[in-house]
Structure formats: structure tokens, C-alpha cells
Motif scaffolding. Sequence first.
Motif, PDB file in Angstrom:
ATOM      1  N   ILE A 172      52.302 -29.057 -24.500  1.00  0.00           N
ATOM      2  CA  ILE A 172      53.015 -28.899 -25.773  1.00  0.00           C
ATOM      3  C   ILE A 172      52.095 -29.143 -26.974  1.00  0.00           C
ATOM      4  O   ILE A 172      52.563 -29.180 -28.108  1.00  0.00           O
ATOM      5  CB  ILE A 172      54.239 -29.841 -25.843  1.00  0.00           C
ATOM      6  CG1 ILE A 172      53.828 -31.306 -25.638  1.00  0.00           C
ATOM      7  CG2 ILE A 172      55.280 -29.434 -24.811  1.00  0.00           C
ATOM      8  CD1 ILE A 172      54.981 -32.280 -25.809  1.00  0.00           C
ATOM      9  N   ASN A 173      50.803 -29.311 -26.717  1.00  0.00           N
ATOM     10  CA  ASN A 173      49.799 -29.455 -27.782  1.00  0.00           C
ATOM     11  C   ASN A 173      50.160 -30.556 -28.773  1.00  0.00           C
ATOM     12  O   ASN A 173      50.046 -30.395 -29.987  1.00  0.00           O
ATOM     13  CB  ASN A 173      49.608 -28.128 -28.518  1.00  0.00           C
ATOM     14  CG  ASN A 173      48.358 -28.124 -29.385  1.00  0.00           C
ATOM     15  OD1 ASN A 173      47.381 -28.804 -29.069  1.00  0.00           O
ATOM     16  ND2 ASN A 173      48.377 -27.366 -30.469  1.00  0.00           N
ATOM     17  N   ARG A 174      50.609 -31.692 -28.256  1.00  0.00           N
ATOM     18  CA  ARG A 174      50.871 -32.862 -29.094  1.00  0.00           C
ATOM     19  C   ARG A 174      49.671 -33.807 -28.992  1.00  0.00           C
ATOM     20  O   ARG A 174      49.135 -34.027 -27.894  1.00  0.00           O
ATOM     21  CB  ARG A 174      52.136 -33.591 -28.628  1.00  0.00           C
ATOM     22  CG  ARG A 174      53.423 -32.778 -28.813  1.00  0.00           C
ATOM     23  CD  ARG A 174      53.940 -32.839 -30.231  1.00  0.00           C
ATOM     24  NE  ARG A 174      55.227 -32.188 -30.368  1.00  0.00           N
ATOM     25  CZ  ARG A 174      56.403 -32.787 -30.260  1.00  0.00           C
ATOM     26  NH1 ARG A 174      56.458 -34.088 -29.974  1.00  0.00           N
ATOM     27  NH2 ARG A 174      57.521 -32.115 -30.421  1.00  0.00           N
ATOM     28  N   THR A 175      49.239 -34.367 -30.110  1.00  0.00           N
ATOM     29  CA  THR A 175      48.094 -35.266 -30.117  1.00  0.00           C
ATOM     30  C   THR A 175      48.422 -36.527 -30.913  1.00  0.00           C
ATOM     31  O   THR A 175      49.172 -36.482 -31.894  1.00  0.00           O
ATOM     32  CB  THR A 175      46.860 -34.598 -30.740  1.00  0.00           C
ATOM     33  OG1 THR A 175      47.138 -34.265 -32.102  1.00  0.00           O
ATOM     34  CG2 THR A 175      46.473 -33.340 -29.979  1.00  0.00           C
ATOM     35  N   VAL A 176      47.837 -37.649 -30.480  1.00  0.00           N
ATOM     36  CA  VAL A 176      47.870 -38.882 -31.259  1.00  0.00           C
ATOM     37  C   VAL A 176      46.518 -39.566 -31.097  1.00  0.00           C
ATOM     38  O   VAL A 176      45.749 -39.253 -30.184  1.00  0.00           O
ATOM     39  CB  VAL A 176      48.998 -39.849 -30.812  1.00  0.00           C
ATOM     40  CG1 VAL A 176      50.361 -39.235 -31.017  1.00  0.00           C
ATOM     41  CG2 VAL A 176      48.799 -40.291 -29.368  1.00  0.00           C
ATOM     42  N   THR A 177      46.247 -40.505 -31.990  1.00  0.00           N
ATOM     43  CA  THR A 177      45.029 -41.311 -31.923  1.00  0.00           C
ATOM     44  C   THR A 177      45.417 -42.763 -31.705  1.00  0.00           C
ATOM     45  O   THR A 177      46.312 -43.286 -32.384  1.00  0.00           O
ATOM     46  CB  THR A 177      44.221 -41.176 -33.226  1.00  0.00           C
ATOM     47  OG1 THR A 177      43.889 -39.801 -33.436  1.00  0.00           O
ATOM     48  CG2 THR A 177      42.939 -41.983 -33.148  1.00  0.00           C
ATOM     49  N   ALA A 178      44.753 -43.416 -30.763  1.00  0.00           N
ATOM     50  CA  ALA A 178      45.067 -44.816 -30.466  1.00  0.00           C
ATOM     51  C   ALA A 178      44.714 -45.711 -31.655  1.00  0.00           C
ATOM     52  O   ALA A 178      43.719 -45.488 -32.351  1.00  0.00           O
ATOM     53  CB  ALA A 178      44.319 -45.269 -29.220  1.00  0.00           C
ATOM     54  N   VAL A 202      59.342 -36.484 -27.577  1.00  0.00           N
ATOM     55  CA  VAL A 202      58.720 -35.638 -26.555  1.00  0.00           C
ATOM     56  C   VAL A 202      59.818 -35.052 -25.670  1.00  0.00           C
ATOM     57  O   VAL A 202      60.630 -35.804 -25.112  1.00  0.00           O
ATOM     58  CB  VAL A 202      57.734 -36.443 -25.697  1.00  0.00           C
ATOM     59  CG1 VAL A 202      57.096 -35.541 -24.638  1.00  0.00           C
ATOM     60  CG2 VAL A 202      56.663 -37.084 -26.569  1.00  0.00           C
ATOM     61  N   PRO A 203      59.895 -33.717 -25.523  1.00  0.00           N
ATOM     62  CA  PRO A 203      60.890 -33.144 -24.608  1.00  0.00           C
ATOM     63  C   PRO A 203      60.706 -33.696 -23.199  1.00  0.00           C
ATOM     64  O   PRO A 203      59.578 -33.902 -22.733  1.00  0.00           O
ATOM     65  CB  PRO A 203      60.587 -31.641 -24.660  1.00  0.00           C
ATOM     66  CG  PRO A 203      59.899 -31.436 -25.970  1.00  0.00           C
ATOM     67  CD  PRO A 203      59.106 -32.678 -26.212  1.00  0.00           C
ATOM     68  N   ALA A 215      49.620 -29.148 -38.267  1.00  0.00           N
ATOM     69  CA  ALA A 215      49.835 -30.276 -37.360  1.00  0.00           C
ATOM     70  C   ALA A 215      50.986 -29.988 -36.406  1.00  0.00           C
ATOM     71  O   ALA A 215      52.011 -29.416 -36.800  1.00  0.00           O
ATOM     72  CB  ALA A 215      50.113 -31.544 -38.156  1.00  0.00           C
ATOM     73  N   THR A 216      50.818 -30.371 -35.152  1.00  0.00           N
ATOM     74  CA  THR A 216      51.878 -30.216 -34.153  1.00  0.00           C
ATOM     75  C   THR A 216      52.504 -31.547 -33.780  1.00  0.00           C
ATOM     76  O   THR A 216      53.466 -31.575 -33.016  1.00  0.00           O
ATOM     77  CB  THR A 216      51.313 -29.550 -32.892  1.00  0.00           C
ATOM     78  OG1 THR A 216      50.278 -30.378 -32.335  1.00  0.00           O
ATOM     79  CG2 THR A 216      50.736 -28.180 -33.210  1.00  0.00           C
ATOM     80  N   SER A 217      51.952 -32.642 -34.296  1.00  0.00           N
ATOM     81  CA  SER A 217      52.463 -33.982 -33.995  1.00  0.00           C
ATOM     82  C   SER A 217      52.657 -34.750 -35.293  1.00  0.00           C
ATOM     83  O   SER A 217      51.933 -34.546 -36.271  1.00  0.00           O
ATOM     84  CB  SER A 217      51.484 -34.744 -33.086  1.00  0.00           C
ATOM     85  OG  SER A 217      51.207 -34.025 -31.915  1.00  0.00           O
ATOM     86  N   GLN A 218      53.609 -35.658 -35.280  1.00  0.00           N
ATOM     87  CA  GLN A 218      53.900 -36.479 -36.444  1.00  0.00           C
ATOM     88  C   GLN A 218      53.037 -37.733 -36.411  1.00  0.00           C
ATOM     89  O   GLN A 218      53.177 -38.574 -35.530  1.00  0.00           O
ATOM     90  CB  GLN A 218      55.380 -36.873 -36.454  1.00  0.00           C
ATOM     91  CG  GLN A 218      55.785 -37.773 -37.598  1.00  0.00           C
ATOM     92  CD  GLN A 218      55.949 -37.002 -38.899  1.00  0.00           C
ATOM     93  OE1 GLN A 218      55.749 -35.812 -38.937  1.00  0.00           O
ATOM     94  NE2 GLN A 218      56.327 -37.698 -39.960  1.00  0.00           N
TER      95      GLN A 218
END
Length: 731
Positions: free
Chosen positions: A34-40, A51-52, A221-224
Motif C-alpha cells: 500500500i506504499n505507506r511509509t513512516v520514520t522511526a 492501515v486496512p 505523500a501516501t502516509s500521514q
Amino acid sequence: MALPDEETGILAGTVTDRDTGEPVAFAYLHLEEINRTVTAHSDGSFEFTNVPTGSYTLSVYRVGYQTISQTVRVAENETTEIAVSLRPTVLNSEAVEVIATDERGTGSSLEHASKTISGTELRQDLGTTLASTLDEVPGFSSRTMGSAPGRPVVRGLGGERLLILQDGERTGDVSGQSADHAVTVDPMSAEKIEIARGPAALQYGSNAIGGVINIVRNQIATSQPDHLHGSASLQGESVNTGAVAGLEASAPLGKTLALKLDGNLRSARNTATPEGKLENSGILSTNNALGLSYIRPWGYAGLASSVYFNNYGIPPNPEGGHPQGVDIEMRKYQSEAGSEVFLNNSTFKSIKADISYKNYYHREIEASGDIGTEFGVLTGNASVFARHGTLAFFDSGKMGLWGEAKNYAIQGARTPDSDSYSLAGYIIEEKDVGALHLELGARFDYVETTPAQRDPDSQIGFIRERSFSALASSATAIYDLGNGFFTGTTWIHSFRAPSQEELYSEGPHLASYSYEVGNPDLDPERGLGKELFFRYKTSTTTTELSFYHNSFDSYIYPRNTGQPSARFPSLNVYQFTGVDALFQGVEASSQVQLLDFWALSGSLSYTHASRKLNNQEPGAEAGATWHPLPMIPPFKGSLGLKYAKGGFQVGSNLRLAARQTRTGDFETPTEGYAVIDLFGQYRLQSGAVLHTFSLNAENILDTTYRKHLSRIKEIRPEAGFGVSLLYRIYF
């Protein structure tokens, strides 16, 4: 039917160091499907919201650690907690650890990706252009004409046979047409660079037998983001008194909007060589973008806009064309919109749609101040595709439609303005059968090119509308032999319609030292590519060996006739022609961890390329049937040694190339060379920020050498000794 808000969950956890148990900050986590990204965060924690529900492949990247990939499952209305443990490594991003959570546990499905360049590797190789950044990747070379205009060449294939994308969209420039035209992407903006071959490349074009290069900027952006994230960079170079500054940041606007911005400014003067300054080789450029996304559990929708300005010089050619050099002023404005909707469907998982518009213009200014040639291209692209899960025999795949409308105009030559329209449909499928991973793809293209005016009496032939259509296909099979060994093969049957420049060009092109003549009767180019490869991957060793054989019917290229133009006697006529051609070669690369903190790396590549002579050419009567093609890189290789411990690493690299005496018509041979580079990197975390320093010293012996793919190799050699320092801060 779109996914209801309640059918989502949260994926959260902590990233830690496997040896010490300490948290690892600033790891980049990516949910592939789903091409979602986050940074720790600075304490190693991370959280994906909305997330579905379902199973996903989670990939985790971090400078100084081995990339891992594992399967995770997100439950409905629950928080799924996982622990991610990263192993420190001295190897680069090619070493991927698969955390098996299924019955097979082989991870063979990960082997379809050719390469991803990011982190330490990207900073070490970061150059002025995309081509110079990728130049040390096995099989890659760079076609150059000074410091600014550079375009990658893969296995001897460049131009329109190598697609360059930004966030999956074509760049809309004319860099594939001529050596003096720059690519409208600055590598400073790249989060990572993806290189794909085989069936996956058919999503973007049927002509990508050389592959696809995708510069990932994530402008939409694809993620919040949960708070302000980003990086700031500053780089200086001594060999050209150059400097570049860049900023990338993403921030939440409320609970549903995400803002993304990035920009950079680059400046450099004339490049220093062991034989003196390369005159008129300076550059002043900027590349800036702003994006806004609306993100919900059902997916996202967003807009982005970007500008690219580049003023650079083409070195003078004392023997013809322009003895004082040419200046190029380049502009590109781009707007795009994209959306992906997740589906509440057992088979089809999502639908993604994108639309973009590019307004490109550049002019070539002679030393007198007169404008020699002007190029203008208006390009519109639209695409839509659906991802699916299990469907009939296949485990996953995608199918979609793609279209393009392009208006091409040129002033300063007899080339007519023209329009081109393209429409394509494709399907790409994947299947795992035990230890065997399969990929299949097919794409049908229809291309129609129409000049502004028909001209049956043109000096280059009957200028008229042309249409082309064909099916391209590709297949890949990879078998996991166990214990880190893989073997596989890829086949691709490509199709490329002649471009507007190849069909209709007629006129001087001073900046490229040529008088270009098109051919309105060109046939489409068809290629058949075959590759056999072997891979060995463990936590301490990565090795790959590839053999390839690419044959072409009607391989289109501008052939130097050796005859001066009647209108411009200082320029030779370059006639676009289609010939039978054959490219074959070998690539090898390896990284080995020698001790806890030492790693040895090496690579080699060789391409042998020829074209078939026609019956009227000299030599054909004597029985010769094949002749070398021009602008083919020689045998080249590298050998590197690196020491890395904690946040510190230092190393050296030896670049080697053999003589190139297999030259095309009227082409100059080049001598072999050996060049030594040094590099060092250091990273330091301070509170909620990560500091990285990268110091490179190139050509430390100030060796005089010439690259065969340089269009100015007879004028000046490559750059001499130079030092560059890159400082980047992540926040």
C-alpha cells in the motif's frame, strides 16, 4: 466498493539494534503493498495508523544496518505490536535479510527487484547528475557532454531505450534525444533510486529493454506523518568550486492532510582537469516541489507542483560547431495529481490513478547571443491500474491503462512541429510455486505521430503521419536453491516506435556538434532480450553474475556519415537509421565481509555491440557482415575496501577501464585507465536529530583519463583531483 473506515487497524512497534538492544532512530519503514511509509522516532518507536486489515510486506531500511523484510498482519480495530531487530553490517543496501513467517520461508519473491540505492551508498556516490550518481553501478555508464548534461547508459543501451521516471512518472524532457540535453531531475532530491528490469518495467513502457530508473521523491505523500519530519543537506566540491543546498520536509496539517515540500539549489563553475579548466562547463540549477495529500483509511488523494530551472554550458569545440561554446537555458513546470483507493474486495485490493502535465522548454544560446535552437515540449500523461491478490493461477499482480499526449516544437531547424499520441494497456502477474518465483507481463501499445504539415517533397523524405502498434512481453523465473543461492532468467520482447525527432529532424544542432537528419520511413524497433543470472546472498556476502544477449530489428540511432552538411560545413551529417544490432555481455559484482568491520567489494562489466552492414557499405563486398556500434563502453571494473564501525566508515575504491578500440564510424578510440578514490562517512545522533557527514576524494593521483562515452573526450579529459563534503541532518 471503497474500504469502510472501521475496517482498519494500527501497526506499531520499536526498532532496535540486534547486538546491543538499543533503540535505532530514523529507520525508514515501508509497507510495500500500500506504499505507506513512516520514520522511526528518536526512541526507535513507530506507528502506522489507519492501515486496512490484511497481510503486508514490511521493509525496514537504516544506514549502517542490514535491510530486513518480513510479513506482518494488521487486525481490524486493533493495535498490532511488533518488534523489529536490525543487524549491523558493513555491506550496502543489496544485503536484504528475509524474516520468514510463512511455510516456505524462502523469500524468493523478493528477488525480482534489481537494485535499490539509498542511504550510505547514495550519499557516497552522489554526483552532480543522475548519470554520475549511478556510474559505478555494474553495467551502468554515463553519456556526458560536460558537467551538467549526463544520462545513464545501461549495458550499452541509452536514450529512449532507458526510461527515467520520477515517482513513477516520465520526466517530460528531451534528454533521450541528444547528449547536450540534461535530465530534469537532481539526485540531491532523491530519497532512493530504484532500478527495475523485466516484467515490472512494462508498467511504464514497452521500450525499456535497458530497464527503468525511478527516482523516488514521494512528492505526493501516501502516509500521514505524526509530526514534522525531513532532512537538510549542504554539499561542497573543490573540482568545480561547486555547492548545493537542499531541504526536504513533510508535516501533518490536522488529522487528514499531509504537506510535503522539497527544494535544492546547485551552483558550480568550470571543472578542473589535469590539462586545464574545461571551459564553459558551469551550472546553476534549482529543483523545487510542493505537495498536499488528503489521507484517510480508504486511501489518499493528492496534488503536487514542481519547477526545474537549469542554466549550464556546453564546452567549446575548436574544430567545428561552436568554437566559443553554447549556453543552455532550461525550464520545466510540472503539475500532477494522484489517488489510490483501497477496495473491500477479496480479489482486487486497490485502484490507483495518476495524471500529470509537463511544460518543458530550453534554448541554446550561441556566444554571439543569438539563439541557435529552441525546444518546447508539452506532455500530458494519465494512468490507472488495479492491484489484485489471488486471481486464478496467480498470487498477485496488477493491470492498467496508460496514455500520453505530446506536442513537440522546435525553432532554428527545418524540423516540423508535431504531435504524438500513445495509448497502452498492460498486465503484470506474479506466482510462487514452492521455491520458484514467476513473473509474467504483457503490454500493448498504439502510437500515432502527426506533423503539423505533410511534405511529400521534403529533402529527408515524405513527411507524413505515422502510426505503430505492437505487443511487448516479458517473463522472469527465479529459483531459490537454498542456503542463499538463487538462479534465474529474464526474457523481454520490446517495442519502440520511432520518436518525433528520429522521424522528422532536419537541421543544425550546434550544441551537440551535429547536423541531424531524420527518416520519415523508419520502422519500429523490436528487441529480444535474454538474461541468465546467479545470485548468492547472506548476511556477510552478496554476489551476482549475469549474462545477457539483446538483439534488435531496426535498431534506431543517429549514424555519423562523415560527410559535412552543405548548409553548415563545420557540422557532420548524423542520419537516423534503423539496422539489425546485437548487444551481448557479462556483469559481475560482489561484497564480502572479511572481518567484523572490514568489507571487500568488486565489480566488472563488459558489453560487445555490433550492427549488421547493408550491402552498399564498404566492407560488405569483402564478406564482412557486422561492424561495431558507436558509443559503447569498454570493459570496466572496480575494487573497493571499506572499514566500518559504529557510525564511522572509511574506504578506498579503484576504478578501472580497458582500452576501447571497437569503435563505430568516425569514432575516436580511448585508452584504458586506473583511478583511485577515497571516502569517509560519519553519523551521529544528537537528541531528536541525526547528523551524517560524507567526505569523498576523487582521482587522488590527478590521473589524466578519458571516458569513451564523453562527447568531448577529444577536447579535455575527465575531472582531476577533487574533494567533496556532504553534510545532511535528519529530523
